[in-house]
Design a protein around this motif. Structure first.
Motif, PDB file in Angstrom:
ATOM      1  N   TRP A  86     -10.198  -7.016  -0.254  1.00 48.10           N
ATOM      2  CA  TRP A  86     -11.370  -7.847  -0.979  1.00 48.10           C
ATOM      3  C   TRP A  86     -10.219  -7.905  -2.308  1.00 48.10           C
ATOM      4  CZ3 TRP A  86     -16.522  -7.626  -3.022  1.00 48.10           C
ATOM      5  CH2 TRP A  86     -17.081  -8.207  -3.327  1.00 48.10           C
ATOM      6  N   GLN A  87     -10.197  -6.605  -2.844  1.00 52.47           N
ATOM      7  CA  GLN A  87      -9.405  -7.454  -4.216  1.00 52.47           C
ATOM      8  C   GLN A  87      -8.229  -5.838  -3.600  1.00 52.47           C
ATOM      9  OE1 GLN A  87     -11.978  -6.902  -7.345  1.00 52.47           O
ATOM     10  NE2 GLN A  87     -12.483  -8.434  -7.718  1.00 52.47           N
ATOM     11  N   VAL A  88      -7.240  -5.495  -4.749  1.00 55.49           N
ATOM     12  CA  VAL A  88      -6.163  -5.324  -5.322  1.00 55.49           C
ATOM     13  C   VAL A  88      -5.718  -5.231  -6.254  1.00 55.49           C
ATOM     14  CG1 VAL A  88      -3.683  -3.788  -4.452  1.00 55.49           C
ATOM     15  CG2 VAL A  88      -5.309  -5.498  -3.093  1.00 55.49           C
ATOM     16  N   ALA A  89      -5.897  -3.782  -7.210  1.00 53.46           N
ATOM     17  CA  ALA A  89      -5.478  -4.258  -8.589  1.00 53.46           C
ATOM     18  C   ALA A  89      -4.545  -2.919  -8.767  1.00 53.46           C
ATOM     19  CB  ALA A  89      -6.289  -4.079  -9.764  1.00 53.46           C
ATOM     20  N   VAL A  90      -3.393  -2.855  -9.730  1.00 50.70           N
ATOM     21  CA  VAL A  90      -2.848  -1.919 -10.357  1.00 50.70           C
ATOM     22  C   VAL A  90      -2.980  -2.606 -11.786  1.00 50.70           C
ATOM     23  CG1 VAL A  90      -0.332  -0.724 -10.621  1.00 50.70           C
ATOM     24  CG2 VAL A  90      -1.346  -1.393  -8.368  1.00 50.70           C
ATOM     25  N   ASP A  91      -3.518  -1.088 -12.373  1.00 48.87           N
ATOM     26  CA  ASP A  91      -3.609  -1.078 -14.094  1.00 48.87           C
ATOM     27  C   ASP A  91      -2.044  -1.561 -14.930  1.00 48.87           C
ATOM     28  OD1 ASP A  91      -4.433  -1.290 -16.248  1.00 48.87           O
ATOM     29  OD2 ASP A  91      -4.962   0.823 -16.473  1.00 48.87           O
ATOM     30  N   ALA A 129       2.294 -12.789  -7.191  1.00 46.36           N
ATOM     31  CA  ALA A 129       2.452 -11.430  -7.910  1.00 46.36           C
ATOM     32  C   ALA A 129       1.894 -10.868  -6.192  1.00 46.36           C
ATOM     33  CB  ALA A 129       1.696 -10.723  -9.011  1.00 46.36           C
ATOM     34  N   SER A 130       0.722 -11.126  -5.854  1.00 44.50           N
ATOM     35  CA  SER A 130      -0.008 -10.602  -4.591  1.00 44.50           C
ATOM     36  C   SER A 130       0.653 -11.126  -3.278  1.00 44.50           C
ATOM     37  CB  SER A 130      -1.211 -11.134  -4.863  1.00 44.50           C
ATOM     38  OG  SER A 130      -2.668 -11.253  -3.881  1.00 44.50           O
ATOM     39  N   VAL A 131       1.485 -12.734  -3.634  1.00 45.69           N
ATOM     40  CA  VAL A 131       1.463 -13.028  -2.329  1.00 45.69           C
ATOM     41  C   VAL A 131       3.046 -12.361  -1.810  1.00 45.69           C
ATOM     42  CG1 VAL A 131       2.856 -14.665  -0.779  1.00 45.69           C
ATOM     43  CG2 VAL A 131       0.731 -15.446  -2.629  1.00 45.69           C
ATOM     44  N   ALA A 135       3.911 -10.142   1.152  1.00 43.97           N
ATOM     45  CA  ALA A 135       4.921 -10.098   2.341  1.00 43.97           C
ATOM     46  C   ALA A 135       5.881  -8.374   1.980  1.00 43.97           C
ATOM     47  CB  ALA A 135       5.954 -11.001   1.107  1.00 43.97           C
ATOM     48  N   SER A 136       5.843  -7.960   1.524  1.00 40.13           N
ATOM     49  CA  SER A 136       6.135  -6.690   0.788  1.00 40.13           C
ATOM     50  C   SER A 136       6.116  -5.997   2.150  1.00 40.13           C
ATOM     51  CB  SER A 136       6.887  -6.624  -0.575  1.00 40.13           C
ATOM     52  OG  SER A 136       7.292  -4.654  -0.509  1.00 40.13           O
ATOM     53  N   LEU A 137       4.507  -5.592   2.208  1.00 35.14           N
ATOM     54  CA  LEU A 137       3.553  -4.577   2.760  1.00 35.14           C
ATOM     55  C   LEU A 137       3.930  -5.058   4.566  1.00 35.14           C
ATOM     56  CD1 LEU A 137       1.556  -2.488   3.544  1.00 35.14           C
ATOM     57  CD2 LEU A 137      -0.564  -4.362   3.504  1.00 35.14           C
TER      58      LEU A 137
HETATM   59  C1  LIG Z   1      -0.545  -7.648  -7.795  1.00 35.72           C
HETATM   60  C2  LIG Z   1      -0.797  -5.997  -8.252  1.00 35.72           C
HETATM   61  C3  LIG Z   1      -1.832  -6.023  -7.638  1.00 35.72           C
HETATM   62  C4  LIG Z   1       0.697  -5.692  -7.551  1.00 35.72           C
HETATM   63  O1  LIG Z   1       0.370  -4.588  -7.830  1.00 35.72           O
HETATM   64  P1  LIG Z   1       2.211  -3.766  -8.055  1.00 35.72           P
HETATM   65  O2  LIG Z   1       2.068  -2.279  -8.340  1.00 35.72           O
HETATM   66  O3  LIG Z   1       2.774  -3.995  -9.918  1.00 35.72           O
HETATM   67  O4  LIG Z   1       3.130  -4.023  -7.164  1.00 35.72           O
HETATM   68  P2  LIG Z   1       4.190  -3.247  -6.085  1.00 35.72           P
HETATM   69  O5  LIG Z   1       5.100  -2.927  -7.687  1.00 35.72           O
HETATM   70  O6  LIG Z   1       3.872  -2.935  -5.079  1.00 35.72           O
HETATM   71  O7  LIG Z   1       5.322  -4.969  -5.507  1.00 35.72           O
HETATM   72  C5  LIG Z   1       4.971  -5.227  -4.430  1.00 35.72           C
HETATM   73  C6  LIG Z   1       6.191  -6.105  -4.621  1.00 35.72           C
HETATM   74  O8  LIG Z   1       5.060  -6.980  -5.410  1.00 35.72           O
HETATM   75  C7  LIG Z   1       6.760  -7.988  -5.912  1.00 35.72           C
HETATM   76  N1  LIG Z   1       5.410  -8.275  -7.463  1.00 35.72           N
HETATM   77  C8  LIG Z   1       4.827  -7.792  -7.891  1.00 35.72           C
HETATM   78  N2  LIG Z   1       4.712  -7.802  -8.768  1.00 35.72           N
HETATM   79  C9  LIG Z   1       5.069  -9.335  -8.805  1.00 35.72           C
HETATM   80  C10 LIG Z   1       5.422 -10.596  -9.389  1.00 35.72           C
HETATM   81  N3  LIG Z   1       4.353 -10.380 -11.176  1.00 35.72           N
HETATM   82  N4  LIG Z   1       6.048 -11.323  -9.698  1.00 35.72           N
HETATM   83  C11 LIG Z   1       6.653 -11.261  -8.507  1.00 35.72           C
HETATM   84  N5  LIG Z   1       6.632 -10.225  -7.844  1.00 35.72           N
HETATM   85  C12 LIG Z   1       5.657  -9.439  -7.594  1.00 35.72           C
HETATM   86  C13 LIG Z   1       7.559  -6.988  -6.282  1.00 35.72           C
HETATM   87  O9  LIG Z   1       9.004  -7.485  -6.687  1.00 35.72           O
HETATM   88  C14 LIG Z   1       7.021  -5.726  -4.503  1.00 35.72           C
HETATM   89  O10 LIG Z   1       8.352  -6.906  -3.804  1.00 35.72           O
HETATM   90  P3  LIG Z   1       9.438  -5.535  -2.975  1.00 35.72           P
HETATM   91  O11 LIG Z   1       9.203  -4.892  -2.183  1.00 35.72           O
HETATM   92  O12 LIG Z   1      10.030  -7.100  -2.324  1.00 35.72           O
HETATM   93  O13 LIG Z   1       9.968  -5.277  -4.310  1.00 35.72           O
HETATM   94  C15 LIG Z   1      -0.440  -6.422  -9.486  1.00 35.72           C
HETATM   95  O14 LIG Z   1       0.376  -7.344 -10.404  1.00 35.72           O
HETATM   96  C16 LIG Z   1      -2.293  -6.902  -9.786  1.00 35.72           C
HETATM   97  O15 LIG Z   1      -3.287  -6.073 -10.309  1.00 35.72           O
HETATM   98  N6  LIG Z   1      -2.038  -7.923 -10.192  1.00 35.72           N
HETATM   99  C17 LIG Z   1      -3.285  -8.245 -11.044  1.00 35.72           C
HETATM  100  C18 LIG Z   1      -4.778  -8.617  -9.713  1.00 35.72           C
HETATM  101  C19 LIG Z   1      -4.647  -9.109  -8.780  1.00 35.72           C
HETATM  102  O16 LIG Z   1      -3.418  -9.998  -9.037  1.00 35.72           O
HETATM  103  N7  LIG Z   1      -4.451  -9.010  -7.419  1.00 35.72           N
HETATM  104  C20 LIG Z   1      -4.512  -9.639  -6.224  1.00 35.72           C
HETATM  105  C21 LIG Z   1      -5.011  -9.994  -5.813  1.00 35.72           C
HETATM  106  S1  LIG Z   1      -6.979  -9.081  -4.644  1.00 35.72           S
END
Ligand SMILES: CC(C)(COP(=O)(O)OP(=O)(O)OC[C@H]1O[C@@H](n2cnc3c(N)ncnc32)[C@H](O)[C@@H]1OP(=O)(O)O)[C@@H](O)C(=O)NCCC(=O)NCCS
Length: 178
Positions: A86-91, A129-131, A135-137
């Motif tokens: 449902w949701q993923v978030a990193v501060d 960022a989410s896509v 995709a990375s996973l």
């Molecule tokens: C989406 C989110 C959870 C990513 O967390 P993160 O810890 O920064 O992500 P990671 O460092 O694990 O990155 C994973 C992959 O995504 C890519 N990525 C991360 N942020 C990115 C961005 N802003 N733009 C493009 N690619 C991005 C990374 O390059 C990495 O790809 P790679 O493995 O091919 O190098 C974070 O940006 C967030 O909390 N965003 C707000 C909430 C949200 O949109 N949640 C998702 C929908 S539920």
């Protein structure tokens, strides 16, 4: 990889722990969702409920003892082999260091060990960022990522982006796919 996972990052000099959430994490999860300014913030009640009832399909990352990110999910009642995220978030201060994909990978592993075979999530088209994270996973797990339409904008009252359905399959344990 089975949760909990604890590791010391030599570059950042931080201790990272990935584990199931407990009730006491709910308030901080709500705060991180609120601060993301991207996610729909559910009520604080919803995060508490999630920690109580869906802890085994959810995950927390703690950095130096403070919750830095979370994933909330559930297995679909009619399709228990499908994990819906449902949701993923990193501060904000902890983004871009692989924490998002590490949490998902750990959750995927623990769910695969319990028979989950497919992962689903929805992503709005304006969230690259989410896509990229999903995709990375999929790449990390040697699985396919596919996209179809799920919820269209006109189905949401009060204005909302559409939500596309992304599927990752097959979900296997690390041992199975390597
Ligand atoms: C989406 C989110 C959870 C990513 O967390 P993160 O810890 O920064 O992500 P990671 O460092 O694990 O990155 C994973 C992959 O995504 C890519 N990525 C991360 N942020 C990115 C961005 N802003 N733009 C493009 N690619 C991005 C990374 O390059 C990495 O790809 P790679 O493995 O091919 O190098 C974070 O940006 C967030 O909390 N965003 C707000 C909430 C949200 O949109 N949640 C998702 C929908 S539920």
């Amino acid at each position: 990889m089975q949760i909990p996972i604890s590791k010391f990052d030599a570059i950042s000099q931080q201790t990272i722990q990935i584990r199931e959430p407990v009730l006491a994490d709910g308030a901080r999860m709500w705060r991180i969702a609120e601060d993301s300014r991207v996610l729909d913030t559910n009520s604080s009640y919803a995060y508490l409920l999630w920690c109580r009832d869906f802890a085994d399909t959810s995950i927390i990352a703690e950095i130096d003892g403070e919750v830095a990110g979370f994933v909330i999910g559930y297995t679909r009642p009619a399709w228990p082999r499908i994990l819906f995220i449902w949701q993923v978030a990193v501060d904000h201060p902890h983004r871009g260091h692989g924490l998002g994909v590490d949490m998902l990978d750990a959750l995927m592993e623990s769910c695969a060990l319990r028979g989950v075979a497919q992962l689903e999530t929805t992503i709005a088209p304006d969230n690259p960022a989410s896509v990229a994270m999903f995709a990375s996973l999929a790449r990390r797990r040697g699985a396919a990522l596919t996209r179809t339409t799920l919820f269209t904008a006109d189905q949401f009252p009060g204005g909302h982006q559409p939500e596309d359905l992304y599927r990752i399959a097959p979900v296997t344990t690390q041992e199975e796919w390597r």
